[in-house]
Design a protein around this motif. Structure first.
Motif, PDB file in Angstrom:
ATOM      1  N   ASN A 301       0.848  -1.192   0.000  1.00  0.00           N
ATOM      2  CA  ASN A 301       0.000   0.000   0.000  1.00  0.00           C
ATOM      3  C   ASN A 301       0.886   1.246   0.000  1.00  0.00           C
ATOM      4  O   ASN A 301       1.674   1.471   0.925  1.00  0.00           O
ATOM      5  CB  ASN A 301      -0.932  -0.006   1.221  1.00  0.00           C
ATOM      6  N   LYS A 302       0.752   2.063  -1.038  1.00  0.00           N
ATOM      7  CA  LYS A 302       1.612   3.243  -1.197  1.00  0.00           C
ATOM      8  C   LYS A 302       1.454   4.231  -0.044  1.00  0.00           C
ATOM      9  O   LYS A 302       2.424   4.857   0.404  1.00  0.00           O
ATOM     10  CB  LYS A 302       1.285   3.953  -2.516  1.00  0.00           C
ATOM     11  N   ASN A 324       6.734  -4.951  -2.691  1.00  0.00           N
ATOM     12  CA  ASN A 324       6.545  -6.399  -2.836  1.00  0.00           C
ATOM     13  C   ASN A 324       7.706  -7.161  -2.219  1.00  0.00           C
ATOM     14  O   ASN A 324       8.808  -6.629  -2.037  1.00  0.00           O
ATOM     15  CB  ASN A 324       6.387  -6.784  -4.311  1.00  0.00           C
ATOM     16  N   GLY A 325       7.442  -8.428  -1.883  1.00  0.00           N
ATOM     17  CA  GLY A 325       8.431  -9.244  -1.205  1.00  0.00           C
ATOM     18  C   GLY A 325       9.623  -9.617  -2.038  1.00  0.00           C
ATOM     19  O   GLY A 325      10.751  -9.725  -1.525  1.00  0.00           O
ATOM     20  N   PHE A 326       9.436  -9.832  -3.341  1.00  0.00           N
ATOM     21  CA  PHE A 326      10.548 -10.250  -4.217  1.00  0.00           C
ATOM     22  C   PHE A 326      11.630  -9.173  -4.296  1.00  0.00           C
ATOM     23  O   PHE A 326      12.826  -9.481  -4.191  1.00  0.00           O
ATOM     24  CB  PHE A 326      10.008 -10.578  -5.612  1.00  0.00           C
ATOM     25  N   ASN A 345       0.291  -8.970   4.908  1.00  0.00           N
ATOM     26  CA  ASN A 345      -0.657  -9.291   3.836  1.00  0.00           C
ATOM     27  C   ASN A 345      -0.277  -8.593   2.541  1.00  0.00           C
ATOM     28  O   ASN A 345      -0.624  -7.446   2.319  1.00  0.00           O
ATOM     29  CB  ASN A 345      -2.076  -8.880   4.263  1.00  0.00           C
ATOM     30  N   MET A 346       0.462  -9.315   1.692  1.00  0.00           N
ATOM     31  CA  MET A 346       0.846  -8.800   0.386  1.00  0.00           C
ATOM     32  C   MET A 346       0.520  -9.851  -0.666  1.00  0.00           C
ATOM     33  O   MET A 346       0.613 -11.055  -0.388  1.00  0.00           O
ATOM     34  CB  MET A 346       2.348  -8.467   0.340  1.00  0.00           C
ATOM     35  N   PRO A 347       0.150  -9.436  -1.868  1.00  0.00           N
ATOM     36  CA  PRO A 347      -0.128 -10.413  -2.926  1.00  0.00           C
ATOM     37  C   PRO A 347       1.146 -11.091  -3.410  1.00  0.00           C
ATOM     38  O   PRO A 347       2.251 -10.616  -3.159  1.00  0.00           O
ATOM     39  CB  PRO A 347      -0.752  -9.553  -4.033  1.00  0.00           C
ATOM     40  N   THR A 354       8.190 -13.952   2.564  1.00  0.00           N
ATOM     41  CA  THR A 354       9.354 -13.091   2.291  1.00  0.00           C
ATOM     42  C   THR A 354      10.401 -13.220   3.388  1.00  0.00           C
ATOM     43  O   THR A 354      11.601 -13.344   3.123  1.00  0.00           O
ATOM     44  CB  THR A 354       8.910 -11.619   2.171  1.00  0.00           C
ATOM     45  N   THR A 355       9.929 -13.216   4.634  1.00  0.00           N
ATOM     46  CA  THR A 355      10.852 -13.316   5.773  1.00  0.00           C
ATOM     47  C   THR A 355      11.572 -14.658   5.781  1.00  0.00           C
ATOM     48  O   THR A 355      12.781 -14.723   6.059  1.00  0.00           O
ATOM     49  CB  THR A 355      10.094 -13.119   7.094  1.00  0.00           C
ATOM     50  N   LYS A 356      10.851 -15.745   5.477  1.00  0.00           N
ATOM     51  CA  LYS A 356      11.487 -17.070   5.427  1.00  0.00           C
ATOM     52  C   LYS A 356      12.649 -17.086   4.441  1.00  0.00           C
ATOM     53  O   LYS A 356      13.717 -17.644   4.730  1.00  0.00           O
ATOM     54  CB  LYS A 356      10.453 -18.129   5.028  1.00  0.00           C
ATOM     55  N   ARG A 357      12.455 -16.460   3.287  1.00  0.00           N
ATOM     56  CA  ARG A 357      13.511 -16.442   2.260  1.00  0.00           C
ATOM     57  C   ARG A 357      14.686 -15.566   2.695  1.00  0.00           C
ATOM     58  O   ARG A 357      15.851 -15.883   2.424  1.00  0.00           O
ATOM     59  CB  ARG A 357      12.942 -15.959   0.933  1.00  0.00           C
ATOM     60  N   ILE A 358      14.370 -14.450   3.368  1.00  0.00           N
ATOM     61  CA  ILE A 358      15.449 -13.575   3.857  1.00  0.00           C
ATOM     62  C   ILE A 358      16.277 -14.303   4.908  1.00  0.00           C
ATOM     63  O   ILE A 358      17.511 -14.209   4.927  1.00  0.00           O
ATOM     64  CB  ILE A 358      14.867 -12.260   4.424  1.00  0.00           C
TER      65      ILE A 358
END
Length: 416
Positions: A301-302, A324-326, A345-347, A354-358
């Motif tokens: 959300n901007k 976005n998470g990517f 909550n992001m599409p 996202t956190t798991k990948r980080i």
């Protein structure tokens, strides 16, 4: 011959009762199947209703967070607007709507969820003054006078959940104003006792408005109010005692209704708070004046990005915002950040994913989750994903900064 006749009669009677037993058992089994099916369908409808309310609340909180955040930013950037009636009206509407949404959510989950407090250090005097400021519009429109007293013996910085405390006080304050016109509302914050670093504080709200009968007083404190019999004002239909008591219990507080109230109403909230010692101040309010602080804010959300960016930029953070998470993952690979604020909550890829990948390549940077809905039910997923803590939108600046500095000072800490 007689014996055969008697035997036949007995056999017929036994067969009849056996047949009736079988038929009755079959009917009961069919009814039990229907009842179980009805229970399952009712349970399914109940959970669907809970899910719908959760989704709606999230949809409501998103724009509401923007309204409240921008209102606070306007007050900070343009101090001359602080007493503007239009801005007061906007702030009151936003804060009050937020409390109503929280009330609805707590009704929705009272049967299945416990309300869990998020304890941080906050300025108690600032919270109560903000409450008075929030209700200034309602006070003016009801021609009431609000009298406020704050005990100077109270340590301003205390440990607790400022959001839940504000929600309880807003319920009690709005209830007092609803029954008062052209009268007085009294709000006092008093230190009852102090032992070591624990302060027992009472929040008393009473008024001298219309006298409330015993029946009416009971109606205020019944579990669900009969809307048809309540007074209609812009302040709604009164408080829900079950919600207020559940909220009070979540912060180890107690609601007290004095029996000797002659006119109007009087409510007390009594809570034990841990005070902030000098040692805790040094730990949780470390000075980073000579350090370049970098924050990554991730939100689709901007408007949310703008509000968080402005909040932290005023505290000397160099903020990078991404929707976005990517992109967030790529940025963390290439840059060092002191803190990451992560929308849940992001599409496409949500905050947990996202956190798991980080965490696969960076386990040190503190990551705080941001969410429009109570994420109590997601608490296990949040911990497993590697998030340090979470904060609910809309959040106030002091709460956010307190949490940020806590985890910047102790990056290995996890929210238990």
């Amino acid at each position: 011959m007689l014996y055969y006749t008697i035997g036949a009669i007995l056999f017929t009677i036994l067969f009849f009762f056996w047949f009736q037993y079988i038929q009755t058992k079959k009917k009961l089994k069919d009814k039990d199947i229907k009842l179980q099916s009805l229970i399952q369908e009712t349970d399914k409808q109940f959970h669907l209703q809970q899910d719908l309310i959760s989704i709606l609340s999230q949809e409501l909180r998103t724009p509401l967070y923007g309204i409240m955040g921008l209102t606070n930013l306007l007050e900070e950037e343009y101090p001359e607007l602080k007493n503007d009636k239009n801005l007061k009206s906007l702030k009151f509407s936003g804060d009050y709507l937020f409390t109503l949404i929280n009330n609805v959510l707590h009704i929705n989950f009272l049967t299945s969820e416990e309300v869990k407090a998020q304890n941080t250090f906050f300025n108690l005097k600032e919270i109560t003054k903000n409450l008075i400021h929030t209700f200034s519009y309602a006070i003016e429109n009801s021609d009431n006078t609000l009298h406020f007293e704050f005990d100077p013996e109270i340590n301003k910085m205390i440990n607790g959940d400022s959001g839940i405390l504000s929600q309880i006080l807003m319920n009690l304050m709005s209830n007092a104003l609803r029954f008062t016109k052209n009268g007085n509302v009294y709000f006092s914050v008093t230190l009852l006792k102090k032992k070591n670093n624990i302060s027992t504080i009472s929040f008393k709200i009473n008024h001298d408005g219309d006298e409330i009968s015993i029946e009416d007083k009971k109606s205020i404190y019944q579990e669900f109010i009969n809307v048809k019999n309540t007074k209609k004002t812009y302040l709604g239909t009164g408080i829900n005692s079950k919600i207020v008591n559940i909220l009070a219990q979540s912060i180890n507080g107690k609601i007290i209704i004095p029996e000797n109230t002659y006119k109007g109403s009087e409510y007390l909230l009594v809570v034990d708070f841990k005070e902030q010692t000098d040692d805790i101040k040094k730990t949780n309010q470390a000075t980073y004046s000579n350090t370049s602080l970098k924050a990554l804010i991730v939100d689709d959300n901007k408007l949310n990005l703008l509000i968080a960016d402005k909040m932290l930029s005023k505290e000397s953070f160099d903020c990078t915002t991404v929707d976005n998470g990517f992109d967030a993952i790529e940025l963390v690979k290439k840059n060092d950040y002191n803190i990451i604020l992560m929308d849940i909550n992001m599409p496409k890829l949500n905050g947990i994913g996202t956190t798991k990948r980080i965490r696969e390549f960076n386990t040190k940077v503190p990551i705080i989750a941001l969410s429009e809905v109570d994420v109590t039910q997601l608490n296990r997923q949040i911990v497993q994903a590697g998030l340090n803590d979470y904060i609910l939108k809309p959040y106030n600046k002091s709460h956010l900064l307190e949490m940020i500095y806590k985890y910047m000072n102790n990056p290995e800490m996890k929210n238990g």
